[in-house]
Design a protein around this motif. Structure first.
Motif, PDB file in Angstrom:
ATOM      1  N   ILE A 137     -36.354 -14.583 -16.973  1.00 12.98           N
ATOM      2  CA  ILE A 137     -35.532 -13.912 -18.084  1.00 12.98           C
ATOM      3  C   ILE A 137     -35.099 -12.410 -17.459  1.00 12.98           C
ATOM      4  O   ILE A 137     -35.931 -11.965 -17.021  1.00 12.98           O
ATOM      5  CB  ILE A 137     -36.040 -14.060 -19.504  1.00 12.98           C
ATOM      6  CG1 ILE A 137     -35.183 -13.589 -20.422  1.00 12.98           C
ATOM      7  CG2 ILE A 137     -37.348 -13.402 -19.297  1.00 12.98           C
ATOM      8  CD1 ILE A 137     -35.211 -14.245 -21.748  1.00 12.98           C
ATOM      9  N   MET A 138     -33.868 -12.159 -17.868  1.00 11.80           N
ATOM     10  CA  MET A 138     -33.367 -10.849 -17.516  1.00 11.80           C
ATOM     11  C   MET A 138     -33.774  -9.726 -18.797  1.00 11.80           C
ATOM     12  O   MET A 138     -33.127  -9.751 -19.680  1.00 11.80           O
ATOM     13  CB  MET A 138     -32.051 -10.668 -17.190  1.00 11.80           C
ATOM     14  CG  MET A 138     -31.611 -11.618 -16.130  1.00 11.80           C
ATOM     15  SD  MET A 138     -32.367 -11.164 -14.666  1.00 11.80           S
ATOM     16  CE  MET A 138     -31.602  -9.456 -14.426  1.00 11.80           C
ATOM     17  N   THR A 139     -34.821  -9.134 -18.743  1.00 19.20           N
ATOM     18  CA  THR A 139     -35.653  -8.175 -19.701  1.00 19.20           C
ATOM     19  C   THR A 139     -36.401  -7.279 -18.857  1.00 19.20           C
ATOM     20  O   THR A 139     -36.765  -7.616 -17.801  1.00 19.20           O
ATOM     21  CB  THR A 139     -36.239  -9.065 -20.765  1.00 19.20           C
ATOM     22  OG1 THR A 139     -36.451  -8.052 -21.842  1.00 19.20           O
ATOM     23  CG2 THR A 139     -37.623  -9.607 -20.167  1.00 19.20           C
ATOM     24  N   ASN A 140     -36.578  -6.088 -19.488  1.00 20.96           N
ATOM     25  CA  ASN A 140     -37.616  -5.260 -18.815  1.00 20.96           C
ATOM     26  C   ASN A 140     -39.075  -5.468 -19.454  1.00 20.96           C
ATOM     27  O   ASN A 140     -39.920  -4.923 -18.803  1.00 20.96           O
ATOM     28  CB  ASN A 140     -37.141  -3.939 -19.377  1.00 20.96           C
ATOM     29  CG  ASN A 140     -35.855  -3.446 -18.709  1.00 20.96           C
ATOM     30  OD1 ASN A 140     -34.707  -3.643 -19.482  1.00 20.96           O
ATOM     31  ND2 ASN A 140     -35.591  -3.389 -17.518  1.00 20.96           N
ATOM     32  N   TYR A 141     -39.326  -5.875 -20.735  1.00 21.41           N
ATOM     33  CA  TYR A 141     -40.659  -6.028 -21.123  1.00 21.41           C
ATOM     34  C   TYR A 141     -40.594  -7.290 -22.172  1.00 21.41           C
ATOM     35  O   TYR A 141     -39.579  -7.561 -22.520  1.00 21.41           O
ATOM     36  CB  TYR A 141     -40.997  -4.849 -22.204  1.00 21.41           C
ATOM     37  CG  TYR A 141     -40.970  -3.298 -21.617  1.00 21.41           C
ATOM     38  CD1 TYR A 141     -41.940  -3.090 -20.876  1.00 21.41           C
ATOM     39  CD2 TYR A 141     -40.046  -2.492 -21.946  1.00 21.41           C
ATOM     40  CE1 TYR A 141     -41.818  -1.816 -20.345  1.00 21.41           C
ATOM     41  CE2 TYR A 141     -39.786  -1.309 -21.494  1.00 21.41           C
ATOM     42  CZ  TYR A 141     -40.953  -0.886 -20.675  1.00 21.41           C
ATOM     43  OH  TYR A 141     -40.636   0.376 -20.194  1.00 21.41           O
ATOM     44  N   ILE A 142     -41.899  -8.044 -22.074  1.00 21.34           N
ATOM     45  CA  ILE A 142     -42.231  -8.957 -22.977  1.00 21.34           C
ATOM     46  C   ILE A 142     -43.113  -8.465 -24.023  1.00 21.34           C
ATOM     47  O   ILE A 142     -44.298  -7.986 -23.568  1.00 21.34           O
ATOM     48  CB  ILE A 142     -42.661 -10.081 -22.347  1.00 21.34           C
ATOM     49  CG1 ILE A 142     -41.420 -10.560 -21.273  1.00 21.34           C
ATOM     50  CG2 ILE A 142     -42.840 -11.454 -23.292  1.00 21.34           C
ATOM     51  CD1 ILE A 142     -41.959 -11.689 -20.459  1.00 21.34           C
ATOM     52  N   PHE A 143     -43.068  -8.807 -25.337  1.00 16.80           N
ATOM     53  CA  PHE A 143     -44.070  -8.167 -26.331  1.00 16.80           C
ATOM     54  C   PHE A 143     -44.343  -9.816 -27.088  1.00 16.80           C
ATOM     55  O   PHE A 143     -43.333 -10.328 -27.571  1.00 16.80           O
ATOM     56  CB  PHE A 143     -43.704  -7.388 -27.375  1.00 16.80           C
ATOM     57  CG  PHE A 143     -43.473  -5.898 -26.972  1.00 16.80           C
ATOM     58  CD1 PHE A 143     -43.773  -5.524 -25.674  1.00 16.80           C
ATOM     59  CD2 PHE A 143     -43.437  -4.956 -27.999  1.00 16.80           C
ATOM     60  CE1 PHE A 143     -43.644  -4.156 -25.255  1.00 16.80           C
ATOM     61  CE2 PHE A 143     -43.370  -3.836 -27.506  1.00 16.80           C
ATOM     62  CZ  PHE A 143     -43.386  -3.334 -26.140  1.00 16.80           C
TER      63      PHE A 143
END
Length: 160
Positions: free
Chosen positions: A74-80
């Protein structure tokens, strides 16, 4: 009159949940660049997504339809995420395997779980722990909680 009391009780409960979310997120958000994208993959974490959006964080929510445990990239910077499950090891494993900076709130007692320990041991070089003072609601009980992170904190262990 009874309807008004019920509505007031619902509003108070929602306000209490918002305060709780702000307390658990505050020590973590100190380390997060609000311009970067945060993916909140779990539907049950909608309050976190709403809270972050209200503070102008760039949030991508569960509504994208991607199942966290089966996603490959997935293209994201962080996962919470805050999984409400007894299978935390599966979520931890997946978060580490994606290689994206992540923060997962878990009950402190979960560190005693052998499966969780195995995942953390396998990823010892990138495991980070943020100890927080606020208890969070897991399985209907407020319990001491910690953020398990990777690639977010400046040190492997941080305290609020």
């Amino acid at each position: 009159m009874e309807i008004q009391q019920i509505n007031n009780a619902k509003n108070e409960k929602k306000e209490d949940k918002t305060i709780l979310i702000s307390k658990i997120l505050k020590p973590l958000l100190f380390y997060i660049n609000y311009n970067l994208k945060i993916w909140i993959p779990l539907k049950e974490n909608i309050e976190i997504a709403d809270y972050l959006k209200s503070r102008n964080f760039n949030v991508e929510g569960f509504y994208d339809g991607v199942n966290f445990l089966s996603t490959r990239a997935i293209m994201t910077n962080y996962i919470f995420l805050i999984p409400q499950t007894n299978e935390l090891n599966k979520y931890l494993y997946k978060a580490f395997m994606l290689g994206i900076p992540f923060a997962m709130l878990i009950p402190l007692y979960s560190l005693a779980d052998e499966k969780v320990q195995n995942v953390l041991r396998s990823n010892a070089n990138s495991t980070q722990i943020l100890f927080i003072k606020t208890k969070y609601l897991f399985n209907t009980k407020l319990v001491p909680s910690i953020w398990i992170c990777s690639k977010i904190l400046p040190n492997s262990i941080e305290f609020e």
